[in-house]
Structures are given as C-alpha cells and as structure tokens.
Design a protein around this motif. Structure first.
Motif, PDB file in Angstrom:
ATOM      1  N   GLY A   1       0.757  -1.184   0.156  1.00  0.00           N
ATOM      2  CA  GLY A   1       0.136   0.108  -0.109  1.00  0.00           C
ATOM      3  C   GLY A   1       0.922   1.225  -0.083  1.00  0.00           C
ATOM      4  N   THR A   2       2.003   1.023   0.761  1.00  0.00           N
ATOM      5  CA  THR A   2       2.873   2.390   0.802  1.00  0.00           C
ATOM      6  C   THR A   2       3.440   2.543  -0.488  1.00  0.00           C
ATOM      7  OG1 THR A   2       3.521   1.794   3.156  1.00  0.00           O
ATOM      8  CG2 THR A   2       4.571   3.331   2.337  1.00  0.00           C
ATOM      9  N   LEU A   3       3.903   1.507  -1.148  1.00  0.00           N
ATOM     10  CA  LEU A   3       4.429   1.745  -2.492  1.00  0.00           C
ATOM     11  C   LEU A   3       3.393   2.398  -3.357  1.00  0.00           C
ATOM     12  CD1 LEU A   3       6.390  -1.444  -3.341  1.00  0.00           C
ATOM     13  CD2 LEU A   3       7.513   0.888  -3.184  1.00  0.00           C
ATOM     14  N   CYS A   4       2.364   1.937  -3.412  1.00  0.00           N
ATOM     15  CA  CYS A   4       1.350   2.475  -4.456  1.00  0.00           C
ATOM     16  C   CYS A   4       1.172   4.110  -4.099  1.00  0.00           C
ATOM     17  CB  CYS A   4       0.037   1.727  -4.173  1.00  0.00           C
ATOM     18  SG  CYS A   4      -0.113   0.122  -4.746  1.00  0.00           S
ATOM     19  N   VAL A   5       1.141   4.371  -2.991  1.00  0.00           N
ATOM     20  CA  VAL A   5       0.597   5.675  -2.479  1.00  0.00           C
ATOM     21  C   VAL A   5       2.037   6.548  -2.858  1.00  0.00           C
ATOM     22  CG1 VAL A   5       0.365   7.443  -0.614  1.00  0.00           C
ATOM     23  CG2 VAL A   5      -0.895   5.212  -0.525  1.00  0.00           C
ATOM     24  N   ARG A   6       3.121   5.923  -2.530  1.00  0.00           N
ATOM     25  CA  ARG A   6       4.318   6.766  -2.728  1.00  0.00           C
ATOM     26  C   ARG A   6       4.770   7.025  -4.349  1.00  0.00           C
ATOM     27  NH1 ARG A   6       8.399   5.167   1.915  1.00  0.00           N
ATOM     28  NH2 ARG A   6       7.804   6.003   3.464  1.00  0.00           N
ATOM     29  N   GLU A   7       4.990   5.858  -4.675  1.00  0.00           N
ATOM     30  CA  GLU A   7       5.139   5.797  -6.127  1.00  0.00           C
ATOM     31  C   GLU A   7       4.254   5.947  -7.222  1.00  0.00           C
ATOM     32  OE1 GLU A   7       8.595   5.352  -6.550  1.00  0.00           O
ATOM     33  OE2 GLU A   7       8.765   5.101  -4.349  1.00  0.00           O
ATOM     34  N   ASN A   8       2.870   5.595  -7.256  1.00  0.00           N
ATOM     35  CA  ASN A   8       2.163   6.132  -8.480  1.00  0.00           C
ATOM     36  C   ASN A   8       1.571   7.117  -8.402  1.00  0.00           C
ATOM     37  OD1 ASN A   8       2.667   3.211  -8.445  1.00  0.00           O
ATOM     38  ND2 ASN A   8       0.452   2.591  -8.290  1.00  0.00           N
ATOM     39  N   PRO A   9       1.826   8.148  -9.417  1.00  0.00           N
ATOM     40  CA  PRO A   9       1.548   9.616  -9.268  1.00  0.00           C
ATOM     41  C   PRO A   9       0.105   9.871  -8.968  1.00  0.00           C
ATOM     42  CG  PRO A   9       2.937   9.212 -11.112  1.00  0.00           C
ATOM     43  CD  PRO A   9       2.774   7.870 -10.425  1.00  0.00           C
TER      44      PRO A   9
END
Ligand code: PLP
Ligand code: CA
Length: 313
Positions: free
Chosen positions: A209-217
C-alpha cells in the motif's frame, strides 16, 4: 474527544426532541448492538420513532461488512431494517470514489497528463513526486485499480460500484526482503489505496500500500474510519477519511434523502466520532451511555480537562 464541544444536557424532554427533528441517524455499535447482542430498549425506541413518522438511518464506521451483510445482522437481531437505510464506511469508501468519478468518465487531457508527470519527474526526482502525490487528483486513468487493506465489506461495495481491486483479506503476499535498496514489484495502475479494519493485516500489505501511495503519481489514500481501535498515526493524517466524523456521509445522506441537516438528530455512543459527526453536520446530537462512554468515563474526561486548564494557567 477534545474536538467535540459538549454543551451537554440530560435528556429531560424526549418528546420535545422527537418533535423538533424529522430524521434520526443511529450509530450502530454501542447504540443498537454491542458485538452481537441487541441493546435493551432498541426495538421499542425504533418502533416509537417510526410510529411518529420519523426517518431512521443507521451509520457505522465498521467497514468489515457491506450494507447487505449489515441488513442480515439487523435481521438476526430481530430488527427489520431496509438496506437503503444502512450506511457503512465500506460503502462510504466506494461512494466517495464514485463521487470523484473514479475511474470512469475521466477525460484526460494528454498535454495536462504529460505536464503533470514527465517533465518534472525525471530532473527534480523526489521533490516533484512529492508535489504530484500531494496534489488533488486531477486525472485518473481508465485502467486504474484500487488496492484494499481491509475486509470483505469493502470488496463487496467496491465491486457493486463497478471498481476493480486487488488486495483484501486474502492477500498473504510474499515474504518481504530485507536487502538494502530492495523494492518489491507493485501495480503501477493502482490509483487509490483504501484502508479499513483488517484482521488479516500483515507487513506485506503495509509495504504494498505504501509503495502504491508513494510511487504511483496522484495515488489517493483513503481511510474508512479513525476509531481508536484502528487509530491512524500522525504520519497518516493526510489520508482522506470517509467515515464519521468526516462530513462525507452526512452530506451524502442529506442529499440522498433531501434532509435539512438541522432536522437531524445524530444518536451515538462516542464523542470523537458520532457526536462530532453530528456537530460537524450542524445537527442535533444525543449521546447514549450504552456503549463506549459511561457516566464515569465522562466524569473522568471532565476532571482531566479541568486539571489541564488549571495546570496551564
Ligand atoms: N471499526 C471496527 C473494527 C469496530 O469493531 C467498530 C465497533 O465495533 C467500529 C469501527 C465502530 O462502529 P460504530 O461506528 O458502529 O460504532
Ligand atoms: Ca459506536
């Protein structure tokens, strides 16, 4: 609790309160039921209010079930409640995503999309990324999906609203590598992460979830609720919360049933969710002592408040 300003009075004249409003919004846990047990006096109270022509609505911050599943819970407790009268935070998450046209019907101006991502992203790196992810969502692509940390209720409501999702309770994921610089694979088309209570919670889900929030513009971070049992930390203050005390469900209900908010009485057992929800909406509020707050606890809060005032001055 400090944010709900209580100019509370004991309910001496119930008839006057009943006559002064057309809708009662009931919180569920602590007001209608406690766990799986019906609270005493509830059937009679609901019957009385219905006989007086009052509209009844039921709102719960517990996102583990869908509206239909809550309908069954009411039924199992001997209460006949129409599904249309039930609003759970699982549904609120789906309704919120729909209210921002997620992900359908968004016409993306290709130039705008390019300006928002490509030119800044490479040279300025992290900083532009921070800017982009903090910006309100201005574009959402057709193929976007939702990553869910939460239980079945959220999945059912998202599906009913026509969204595709991944994650959910079954998501055991992979073992997290602890190598420096390692970043796990994630779906770049996740456009929103929805977080609710999840009894199958694991570190893989947090990392994903963190990766999606951080990495997906522009990836949206949505929380169904902030009840103390699932309290978010300060670092997550910026999640959009759709459950009580956020005004989203109140606005949704007032709009759906064309109710004037001053004609609503919000009945709840918690100051920091239910009563604040009513106050934020400009409604009348009624705190019951059958759930979270006992008279003893209220007195303790009041004493603590007095102590803090005197020690500060
Ligand atoms: N979230 C979870 C996981 C709960 O178990 C509860 C209460 O049982 C709540 C939220 C709060 O529910 P309500 O808004 O009906 O009081
Ligand atoms: Ca409650």
């Amino acid at each position: 609790c400090a944010t709900a300003s209580v100019a509370a009075q004991p309910l001496e004249n119930a008839d006057a309160l009943i006559d002064s409003v057309e809708t009662f919004i009931f919180d569920c846990d602590g007001v209608i039921w406690k766990g799986d047990s019906l609270i005493e006096g509830v059937p009679e109270t609901l019957e009385l209010l219905r006989s007086k022509g009052k509209r009844l609505v039921f709102v719960t911050n517990n996102s583990t079930k869908s509206r239909k599943q809550y309908g069954k819970k009411f039924e199992s407790l001997g209460l006949s409640i129409n599904e249309e009268e039930i609003f759970a935070s699982s549904f609120a998450a789906a309704a919120y995503l729909q209210s921002i046209d997620f992900p359908k019907d968004k016409k993306i101006d290709p130039l705008l999309a390019y300006l928002l991502t490509a030119p800044f992203y490479e040279p300025v790196g992290n900083m532009s990324h921070v800017l982009i992810t903090c910006m309100p969502r201005v574009f959402l692509r057709e193929q976007e999906r939702i990553y869910v940390i939460g239980e079945e209720g959220i999945l059912i409501e998202l599906e009913l609203a026509g969204f595709s999702y991944l994650g959910g309770p079954e998501d055991g994921g992979k073992k997290i590598e602890l190598k420096p610089g390692y970043m796990m694979e994630h779906d770049k088309d996740v456009g929103a992460v929805v977080v609710g209570f999840d009894r199958y919670f694991n570190y893989y889900k947090v990392q994903y979830g963190t990766l999606c929030v951080r990495e997906n513009p522009g990836c949206l971070f949505l929380a169904t609720n902030r009840d103390a049992v699932t309290h978010l930390t300060d670092a997550q203050e910026w999640a959009v919360v759709v459950g009580k005390p956020s005004t989203f469900m109140m606005d949704y209900l007032a709009n759906k049933f064309s109710i004037t908010k001053s004609q609503i009485c919000m009945v709840g057992d918690r100051l920091d969710t239910d009563i604040l929800f009513g106050q934020n909406g400009g409604c009348k509020t009624l705190l019951v002592l059958s759930g979270m707050f006992s008279l003893h606890l209220l007195a303790t809060f009041f004493l603590n408040f007095l102590v803090s005032v005197f020690t500060m001055s």
